[in-house]
Design an enzyme around this catalytic site. Sequence first.
Site, PDB file in Angstrom:
ATOM      1  N   TYR A   2       0.823  -1.311   0.108  1.00  0.00           N
ATOM      2  CA  TYR A   2       0.092  -0.041   0.104  1.00  0.00           C
ATOM      3  C   TYR A   2       0.920   1.255   0.043  1.00  0.00           C
ATOM      4  CZ  TYR A   2      -3.521   3.451   1.835  1.00  0.00           C
ATOM      5  OH  TYR A   2      -4.270   4.386   1.854  1.00  0.00           O
ATOM      6  N   LYS A  31      -2.125  -1.476  -3.745  1.00  0.00           N
ATOM      7  CA  LYS A  31      -3.014  -0.418  -3.916  1.00  0.00           C
ATOM      8  C   LYS A  31      -2.034   0.713  -3.903  1.00  0.00           C
ATOM      9  CE  LYS A  31      -6.195   2.788  -1.511  1.00  0.00           C
ATOM     10  NZ  LYS A  31      -6.820   2.922  -0.123  1.00  0.00           N
TER      11      LYS A  31
END
Length: 293
Positions: free
Chosen positions: A130, A158
């Site tokens: 992330y 992400k």
Amino acid sequence: MHGTGPPLVTPFDADGDLDETALRGLVAWVEDRGVDFLVPCGSNSEAELMTAEERARTVEVVADAASVPVLAGTGSPGLRETLEATDAAADAGADAALVVTPFYYGHDQETLEAYYTEVADAAEIPVYLYSVPAYTDTKLAPDTIGRLARHPNIGGMKDSSGDIQSFQRIEARTADADFDLMVGSGGVLAQALAAGGTGGVLALANIAPEATTAIYEAHEAGDDARARELTAACVELNYAVTGGYSVPGLKYAMRQRDAPAGHVRSPHRPADAEATAALDDLLADLEELLAGL
């Protein structure tokens, strides 16, 4: 983790305590509107304002209530905290862990790669990278991501940079790996999907899950022009509930749509009159858009 999923807001009651009943209701609300997976304890969940015990309990409640996969946020600045949170998420029933880049102290790419390798080696569930530079001032380089994508227990990423050029460079380095590359910025969802992304973890999916689902479905049907049209129609709302009015604005807008979003937790304060007026106008536009889907 293909499709769209919200970094699920955490409903707090008026005293600032976790509202488990509202949280279960929110899981049902977004699932009924087409999301493909859920992300408790993400940035829009106010996870950094919660204790480790509260985060673990939130994941447990969401995993119990959900009928779609659960990607639980478990990252902290230190390795030990992250490993403990990832173990707790696995025990609670999460399907995978979303681990933010270590923040506060600056780290070079070699250190970040070693950190993620340690987390993935130890985790019982797949780990997703992330990168959210706006909050952490730390960015994973495409070459670092390309190497990490080959780890057997790293399932994807992400990317919340909002930088499509960088996203394309990451996709080129991970295309031949078993790696879910997801965008974290709703304002470029169609563009990221067209660039090879597998989906998105989107604040926008908390307030307009029908729209984010429609964008993904248009892309999957080969209608990228329609996906871009829908994304463009949501850009101002997406900005308002992220960079504009942040979590207080997002929760206000959700409540206006009868989603059980609850209250914000201090030091957040409720959205002010200027914010609510602007959001009301954007919500009227959203309802018009949804009526045409």
